[in-house]
Design a protein around this motif. Structure first.
Motif, PDB file in Angstrom:
ATOM      1  N   SER A 196       4.012 -31.745  20.575  1.00 25.45           N
ATOM      2  CA  SER A 196       2.832 -32.491  20.994  1.00 25.45           C
ATOM      3  C   SER A 196       2.866 -33.894  20.411  1.00 25.45           C
ATOM      4  CB  SER A 196       1.554 -31.788  20.522  1.00 25.45           C
ATOM      5  OG  SER A 196       1.484 -31.824  19.103  1.00 25.45           O
ATOM      6  N   PHE A 197       2.017 -34.766  20.944  1.00 22.39           N
ATOM      7  CA  PHE A 197       1.889 -36.106  20.380  1.00 22.39           C
ATOM      8  C   PHE A 197       1.385 -36.036  18.949  1.00 22.39           C
ATOM      9  CE2 PHE A 197      -0.775 -39.718  19.260  1.00 22.39           C
ATOM     10  CZ  PHE A 197       0.133 -40.757  19.386  1.00 22.39           C
ATOM     11  N   ASP A 198       0.444 -35.139  18.674  1.00 16.09           N
ATOM     12  CA  ASP A 198      -0.096 -35.030  17.317  1.00 16.09           C
ATOM     13  C   ASP A 198       0.984 -34.648  16.316  1.00 16.09           C
ATOM     14  OD1 ASP A 198      -2.609 -35.741  18.175  1.00 16.09           O
ATOM     15  OD2 ASP A 198      -3.333 -33.680  18.362  1.00 16.09           O
ATOM     16  N   GLU A 199       1.930 -33.794  16.717  1.00 14.96           N
ATOM     17  CA  GLU A 199       3.032 -33.432  15.817  1.00 14.96           C
ATOM     18  C   GLU A 199       3.884 -34.659  15.509  1.00 14.96           C
ATOM     19  OE1 GLU A 199       7.010 -30.552  15.610  1.00 14.96           O
ATOM     20  OE2 GLU A 199       5.881 -30.745  17.480  1.00 14.96           O
ATOM     21  N   TRP A 200       4.104 -35.491  16.526  1.00 12.82           N
ATOM     22  CA  TRP A 200       4.881 -36.716  16.341  1.00 12.82           C
ATOM     23  C   TRP A 200       4.126 -37.715  15.462  1.00 12.82           C
ATOM     24  CZ3 TRP A 200       3.725 -41.785  17.697  1.00 12.82           C
ATOM     25  CH2 TRP A 200       4.781 -42.697  17.666  1.00 12.82           C
ATOM     26  N   TRP A 201       2.824 -37.891  15.698  1.00 10.47           N
ATOM     27  CA  TRP A 201       2.041 -38.924  15.034  1.00 10.47           C
ATOM     28  C   TRP A 201       1.723 -38.587  13.584  1.00 10.47           C
ATOM     29  CZ3 TRP A 201       0.533 -43.770  15.014  1.00 10.47           C
ATOM     30  CH2 TRP A 201      -0.589 -44.132  14.257  1.00 10.47           C
ATOM     31  N   GLY A 202       1.416 -37.361  13.268  1.00 10.80           N
ATOM     32  CA  GLY A 202       0.934 -36.977  11.947  1.00 10.80           C
ATOM     33  C   GLY A 202       1.748 -37.523  10.791  1.00 10.80           C
ATOM     34  N   PRO A 203       3.077 -37.396  10.789  1.00 10.97           N
ATOM     35  CA  PRO A 203       3.864 -37.871   9.655  1.00 10.97           C
ATOM     36  C   PRO A 203       3.763 -39.369   9.383  1.00 10.97           C
ATOM     37  CG  PRO A 203       5.117 -36.268  10.911  1.00 10.97           C
ATOM     38  CD  PRO A 203       3.884 -36.569  11.711  1.00 10.97           C
ATOM     39  N   PHE A 204       3.426 -40.167  10.394  1.00 10.35           N
ATOM     40  CA  PHE A 204       3.279 -41.604  10.161  1.00 10.35           C
ATOM     41  C   PHE A 204       2.081 -41.913   9.271  1.00 10.35           C
ATOM     42  CE2 PHE A 204       5.732 -41.675  14.164  1.00 10.35           C
ATOM     43  CZ  PHE A 204       6.756 -42.547  13.806  1.00 10.35           C
ATOM     44  N   THR A 205       1.139 -40.992   9.180  1.00 13.65           N
ATOM     45  CA  THR A 205      -0.081 -41.226   8.405  1.00 13.65           C
ATOM     46  C   THR A 205       0.079 -40.874   6.931  1.00 13.65           C
ATOM     47  OG1 THR A 205      -0.985 -38.989   8.758  1.00 13.65           O
ATOM     48  CG2 THR A 205      -1.409 -40.648  10.474  1.00 13.65           C
ATOM     49  N   LEU A 206       1.281 -40.457   6.513  1.00 13.47           N
ATOM     50  CA  LEU A 206       1.500 -39.989   5.148  1.00 13.47           C
ATOM     51  C   LEU A 206       1.963 -41.086   4.196  1.00 13.47           C
ATOM     52  CD1 LEU A 206       3.283 -36.616   6.040  1.00 13.47           C
ATOM     53  CD2 LEU A 206       0.856 -36.994   5.521  1.00 13.47           C
ATOM     54  N   GLY A 207       2.141 -42.300   4.694  1.00 16.05           N
ATOM     55  CA  GLY A 207       2.537 -43.411   3.836  1.00 16.05           C
ATOM     56  C   GLY A 207       4.001 -43.429   3.464  1.00 16.05           C
TER      57      GLY A 207
END
Length: 252
Positions: A196-207
């Motif tokens: 999903s897009f959320d699976e792709w996007w989530g790691p970018f929010t971890l700094g």
């Protein structure tokens, strides 16, 4: 710092690409049983794990300047000789290894030529020095959709396109400047699936990594704008991301 993060965060961010890349680079470097290998800029251990699988932990050493990564690697692979060090100053004697590899590291070295020269120094005559860097000079790198979305919000965003090694021919030039000749270059390609897009996007929010660190500098509203622009570039899911890395090897 973008690499002074929890190993688990970096695993989620880049490990989804670096883990499948590791066996491809190891094949390119002709890593085989009976050799001794060094992983330069090991991170949390994507390539280290592949080297351990092929050679055994007691035949593998690894270095990285990030304290969280060194601690995580020591815990994950207790038999590996792991040290805190930069590529430009490796804590190993001359001619210590049959294979010395740097996966997704040369472009982050303060002095890439000095780093590759050190890699050659610790490699025995007849051994192989191999490295690879994502193709960030075009849309072939794994982060191209993120940076396209980011640029819609921050037009002057500093990407990795200006770093040494991200263009075809860069690594060969670094090797030659370091005194290595007879280089062999190859494009290493892989495809990574996402549910999903959320699976792709989530790691970018971890700094984690330069991309995550850049996103973290934005206020919540602008971060959401980046997410929406990226969402417009990618399907809801499932989908695949193709990625290309430039690789070079040379015999010492």
């Amino acid at each position: 710092m973008s690499f002074d993060v929890a190993a688990e965060s970096y695993d989620r961010f880049m490990g989804r690409f670096s883990r499948p890349l590791a066996p491809v680079l190891a094949d390119f470097a002709d890593v085989r049983s009976g050799q001794r290998a060094l992983d330069v800029g090991c991170g949390p251990g994507a390539l280290t794990g592949e080297l351990v699988r092929r050679l055994g932990a007691d035949a593998v050493a690894a270095v990285d300047p990030s304290a969280p990564f060194v601690a995580a690697l020591a815990e994950r692979f207790p038999g590996v000789q792991v040290a805190s060090a930069v590529a430009e100053h490796l804590p190993h004697p001359d001619a210590s290894f049959d294979r010395t590899l740097a996966q997704l590291v040369v472009h982050f070295m303060k002095d890439p030529v000095a780093g590759v020269r050190e890699m050659a120094r610790v490699t025995r005559p007849g051994g192989v020095v191999a490295a690879c860097v994502w193709d960030e000079s075009s849309d072939a790198g794994p982060l191209h959709a993120f940076y396209r979305g980011f640029a819609e919000v921050v037009p002057d965003v500093e990407t990795e396109r200006g770093l040494v090694g991200v263009r075809e021919g860069d690594l060969a030039a670094v090797y030659e400047a370091a005194g290595l000749t007879g280089t062999v270059a190859r494009a290493l390609r892989l495809t990574v699936p996402f549910a999903s897009f959320d699976e792709w996007w989530g790691p970018f929010t971890l700094g984690a990594g330069p991309a995550g660190a850049q996103l973290a500098t934005l206020d919540p509203g602008r971060r959401e704008d980046v997410r929406l622009h990226c969402r417009a570039l990618l399907p809801a899911g499932p989908f695949e991301v193709d990625a290309t890395a430039w690789a070079v090897r040379a015999v010492v």
